[in-house]
Write a protein that holds these residues in place. Structure first.
Motif, mmCIF file in Angstrom:
data_model
loop_
_atom_site.group_PDB
_atom_site.id
_atom_site.type_symbol
_atom_site.label_atom_id
_atom_site.label_comp_id
_atom_site.label_asym_id
_atom_site.label_seq_id
_atom_site.Cartn_x
_atom_site.Cartn_y
_atom_site.Cartn_z
ATOM 1 N N UNK A 34 2.261 43.309 1.822
ATOM 2 C CA UNK A 34 2.817 42.347 2.751
ATOM 3 C C UNK A 34 2.291 42.576 4.153
ATOM 4 N N UNK A 85 -2.240 39.155 -2.388
ATOM 5 C CA UNK A 85 -1.321 38.294 -3.135
ATOM 6 C C UNK A 85 -1.990 37.650 -4.329
ATOM 7 N N UNK A 86 -3.272 37.294 -4.148
ATOM 8 C CA UNK A 86 -3.994 36.720 -5.289
ATOM 9 C C UNK A 86 -3.990 37.715 -6.440
ATOM 10 N N UNK A 142 -0.472 38.188 -8.077
ATOM 11 C CA UNK A 142 -0.063 37.088 -8.937
ATOM 12 C C UNK A 142 -0.913 37.007 -10.202
ATOM 13 N N UNK A 161 0.717 37.290 -13.836
ATOM 14 C CA UNK A 161 0.548 36.221 -14.816
ATOM 15 C C UNK A 161 -0.030 36.763 -16.116
ATOM 16 N N UNK A 183 4.745 28.108 -15.340
ATOM 17 C CA UNK A 183 5.527 27.686 -14.187
ATOM 18 C C UNK A 183 5.747 28.898 -13.293
ATOM 19 N N UNK A 184 5.943 28.615 -12.034
ATOM 20 C CA UNK A 184 6.239 29.670 -11.071
ATOM 21 C C UNK A 184 7.481 29.229 -10.319
ATOM 22 N N UNK A 185 8.449 30.133 -10.149
ATOM 23 C CA UNK A 185 9.595 29.725 -9.357
ATOM 24 C C UNK A 185 10.082 30.879 -8.500
ATOM 25 N N UNK A 186 10.620 30.515 -7.353
ATOM 26 C CA UNK A 186 11.189 31.522 -6.463
ATOM 27 C C UNK A 186 12.627 31.748 -6.909
ATOM 28 N N UNK A 193 14.548 34.433 -5.925
ATOM 29 C CA UNK A 193 15.310 34.973 -4.805
ATOM 30 C C UNK A 193 14.325 35.096 -3.661
ATOM 31 N N UNK A 194 14.819 35.263 -2.445
ATOM 32 C CA UNK A 194 13.857 35.417 -1.367
ATOM 33 C C UNK A 194 13.158 36.761 -1.568
ATOM 34 N N UNK A 195 11.860 36.724 -1.608
ATOM 35 C CA UNK A 195 11.112 37.951 -1.802
ATOM 36 C C UNK A 195 10.718 38.227 -3.233
ATOM 37 N N UNK A 196 11.112 37.360 -4.161
ATOM 38 C CA UNK A 196 10.724 37.578 -5.546
ATOM 39 C C UNK A 196 10.344 36.261 -6.214
ATOM 40 N N UNK A 197 9.358 36.336 -7.080
ATOM 41 C CA UNK A 197 8.904 35.143 -7.780
ATOM 42 C C UNK A 197 8.904 35.403 -9.269
#
Lengths: 160, 117
Positions: free
Chosen positions: B34, B50-51, B54, B58, B83-86, B88-92
């Motif tokens: 971060x 981040x790439x 993720x 995946x 699919x990707x979803x948030x 919580x804030x800070x987690x995917x």
């Protein structure tokens, strides 16, 4: 106090974003144009393309990129929020992300010796929201995936 | 195991569908990454940390999906979607799903047996 520091920092970073961010963007677009012209693997987003009988091998491939705005772009976006209308700087950011992800998808297909990619799908997610920071820079992930296919009796599309 | 995101696999016929298989993983942001990403943010552009994060996540989701398919005795997973979803804030959450199937070679084709994913 924190807010003031943040504000001053953002003002300082504006020209940095304008100059270096702009340079990086132009460089990226030039590189993309060249890579797109050189890569021999075409994309198609139909599910099955003519004569599937010719296919000897199919395999899922993907390409992804996380891309972010600089401070100048974020500032322009916030300004746009006030008056509305098209947000050109965000437009270019999305284009960069999309083209890069698709390019990586094609390169991944090329690496396994595929001739083309079928059923290409694109997926977007906003990373900055995941980080719980809506007000900050925009960070998006673009994920592209598809099925790479190898056709019978044709040389693999590998460069050089 | 053949993995495709088309509904059928050229050269094969789907003999039997075994149902949906799925794999998910929830990843929190990494403090080191971060900080690196926020420096990179000064001029915009790709956030490589981040790439990678993720991509790795995946792959994990896909592997879990494949493990499920293997348990069902599948030859392939077709029509894979992501699919990707948030959450919580800070987690995917990264989620991969598809249909596990058993295959038979199509008589009209000389397709080679599928290589491993």
């Amino acid at each position: 106090m924190d807010a003031i520091i943040q504000f001053v920092w953002q003002i300082i970073m504006l020209p940095v974003g304008l100059i270096f961010g702009g340079m990086a963007e132009r460089r990226h677009f030039r590189a993309l144009e060249q890579r797109e012209a050189e890569c021999p693997v075409p994309l198609d987003n139909r599910k099955l393309i003519t004569k599937p009988d010719n296919v000897v091998h199919s395999h899922m491939v993907s390409g992804q990129v996380v891309i972010a705005t600089d401070y100048w772009k974020s500032f322009l976006m916030k300004l746009r929020n006030l008056v509305g209308g098209e947000v050109k700087s965000a437009d270019r950011l999305m284009q960069r992300g999309r083209r890069e992800a698709l390019m990586r998808l094609r390169e991944a297909a090329q690496q396994i010796g595929a001739h083309e990619v079928w059923n290409v799908r694109l997926e977007f997610s906003n990373i900055s929201m995941m980080k719980g920071r809506q007000g900050g820079n925009m960070q998006v992930e673009v994920f592209a995936y598809g099925t790479a296919v190898k056709r019978r009796g044709e040389a693999a599309a590998i460069n050089g | 195991m053949i993995v495709v995101n088309t509904e059928t696999i050229p050269g094969y016929e789907i003999e039997q569908t075994l149902g949906i298989v799925q794999g998910n993983t929830i990843r929190a942001k990494n403090v080191g990454r971060d900080i690196a990403a926020s420096f990179k943010n000064l001029v915009g552009g790709e956030l490589k940390g981040y790439t990678e994060l993720l991509t790795e996540a995946r792959r994990e989701a896909i592997e879990r999906m494949l493990a499920q398919a293997q348990q069902l005795g599948a030859d392939a997973v077709v029509n894979v979607r992501f699919t990707t979803s948030a959450v919580a804030s800070g987690a995917a959450e990264l989620y991969a799903y598809g249909t596990a199937v058993r295959l038979s070679a199509s008589p009209s084709s000389a397709a080679a047996p599928g290589e491993g994913y």
